[in-house]
Structures are given as C-alpha cells and as structure tokens.
Write a protein that holds these residues in place. Structure first.
Motif, short mmCIF file in Angstrom:
data_model
loop_
_atom_site.label_atom_id
_atom_site.label_comp_id
_atom_site.label_asym_id
_atom_site.label_seq_id
_atom_site.Cartn_x
_atom_site.Cartn_y
_atom_site.Cartn_z
N GLY A 4 26.97 77.65 -43.59
CA GLY A 4 25.60 77.77 -44.10
C GLY A 4 25.74 79.30 -44.78
N VAL A 5 24.85 79.81 -45.53
CA VAL A 5 24.67 80.78 -46.26
C VAL A 5 23.46 81.47 -46.04
CG1 VAL A 5 23.94 79.82 -48.30
CG2 VAL A 5 25.30 82.03 -48.60
N THR A 6 23.61 82.79 -46.03
CA THR A 6 22.35 83.67 -46.17
C THR A 6 22.68 84.94 -47.04
OG1 THR A 6 20.48 85.06 -44.95
CG2 THR A 6 23.01 85.13 -44.06
N GLY A 35 27.59 71.96 -46.90
CA GLY A 35 26.89 73.38 -46.74
C GLY A 35 25.34 73.13 -46.67
N SER A 37 21.86 75.39 -47.14
CA SER A 37 21.26 76.53 -47.78
C SER A 37 19.79 76.36 -48.05
CB SER A 37 21.87 76.36 -49.19
OG SER A 37 20.86 77.48 -50.20
N ASN A 38 19.01 77.65 -47.99
CA ASN A 38 17.48 77.47 -48.05
C ASN A 38 17.24 77.62 -49.74
OD1 ASN A 38 17.52 79.98 -45.60
ND2 ASN A 38 16.67 77.72 -45.40
N ASP A 44 22.02 82.04 -51.91
CA ASP A 44 21.68 80.66 -51.70
C ASP A 44 22.01 79.62 -52.66
OD1 ASP A 44 20.72 82.17 -49.37
OD2 ASP A 44 18.78 81.12 -49.35
N GLN A 45 21.39 79.83 -53.87
CA GLN A 45 21.72 79.11 -55.03
C GLN A 45 23.38 79.04 -55.40
OE1 GLN A 45 19.02 79.10 -58.30
NE2 GLN A 45 17.25 78.95 -56.67
N PHE A 47 25.92 79.57 -53.39
CA PHE A 47 26.65 78.68 -52.50
C PHE A 47 26.34 77.21 -52.73
CE2 PHE A 47 26.90 76.86 -48.21
CZ PHE A 47 28.47 76.95 -47.90
N ALA A 48 25.22 76.94 -52.98
CA ALA A 48 24.81 75.53 -53.06
C ALA A 48 25.31 74.83 -54.24
CB ALA A 48 23.23 75.60 -53.28
N VAL A 60 19.59 71.14 -47.48
CA VAL A 60 18.49 72.24 -47.83
C VAL A 60 17.45 72.37 -46.66
CG1 VAL A 60 16.82 72.98 -49.44
CG2 VAL A 60 19.13 72.10 -50.16
N LEU A 110 18.27 76.99 -40.54
CA LEU A 110 19.81 77.03 -41.30
C LEU A 110 20.83 77.21 -40.17
CD1 LEU A 110 20.62 78.22 -44.64
CD2 LEU A 110 22.01 79.05 -42.87
#
Length: 157
Positions: A4-6, A35, A37-38, A44-45, A47-48, A60, A110
């Motif tokens: 995940g990513v923040t 992956g 992502s929010n 977020d974008q 990483f996605a 998502v 997430l």
C-alpha cells in the motif's frame, strides 16, 4: 504480498525520483505485484501508475462518493479516472462527500488491505485528520512494516 501507499499530494521531483527508483528495486513485476491506493494526487497516483506499468494488480479504496468530482483539477481528474478504470477492485467508503473522517477511514482501510506500507512522507505531523502521518501511525500500531521514502533536507510545498 500486498503493498500500500500513503503520501503527500505535492511531491518535489527528487522525492518522485527516489520513490520510483525504490519501487523499481524492491517490487516484483507482473502478476506478483499487488498494490493498494486511495488515488489522491501525488504519491497515491504515482504508486498506482507504477503498479499498473509493472503489470501488477491495482486495488483502490476511495474515501467517499463523488471523490473525483470534488477534489481534482481537470488533468488530475483524468489521471484519477484512468487509474480507477484500470483497477481490479474499487471500494468506496460509506461517506457521501469528502471529509477528514472519510480520508482517515480510507487510509485505515488501505492499511488493513496491505502487508507493507510505503509512506512518501516528510515525517511531519498530519495537516488534518486522515493525513499521511495518521495513516503511518495506524499502520505501525497494527504491526505493518512501513518504508518511508523521503530525502533528508527536502521540504514539501
């Protein structure tokens, strides 16, 4: 493993370079990459897009209904929509509109869906409830490994 990513919405170029270089080194390619992502602007974008470009699967978690229509400028809304359409799974939190509580709930959801969190984060406190620092704290409280991707001395906007 699910990643995940923040992270921050506005990223200096050196931070973008560091994050992408790190993901290129440590993440698997192809179907092994999953992956979460929010899909906010920035980390977020980034990483996605990396997950999809590497042939991975994107999940998502959106904070609320109408998320794209209320928070994104035209160019980032288009990126958001492209990434959302490419996602294998899209979950929307039960909030009618953007709010700090919606952002916090989406960040927590997430973390609950990933095994390892990347934080493209300057290490400073959140500017509002549900910010990057809050998501990192939630992940650490749950024993999730967190990799912070930042360059010492670089300030965010």
């Amino acid at each position: 493993m699910r990643f995940g990513v923040t992270g921050h919405r506005i990223l200096p170029p050196s931070i973008v370079d560091r994050a992408v270089a790190h993901w290129n080194r440590v993440l698997p390619a192809g179907a092994q990459l999953y992956g979460v992502s929010n899909l906010a602007d920035g980390a977020d974008q980034l990483f996605a897009a990396h997950v999809l470009a590497a042939g991975g699967t994107l999940e998502v978690v959106l904070p609320c209904e109408g998320y794209a229509g209320s928070l994104f400028a035209d160019d980032s809304r288009e990126r958001f929509e492209d990434l959302r359409r490419a996602a294998a799974i899209v979950t929307t939190m039960p909030f009618p509109e953007p709010s700090e509580q919606a952002f916090l709930a989406a960040g927590q959801a997430l973390v609950d869906r990933c095994d390892h969190l990347f934080a493209v984060w300057d290490g400073r406190p959140a500017r509002g409830v549900g910010g990057t620092a809050d998501v990192v704290t939630y992940a650490r409280d749950r024993g999730r490994p967190v990799t912070v991707l930042w360059v010492d001395g670089v300030l965010r906007a």
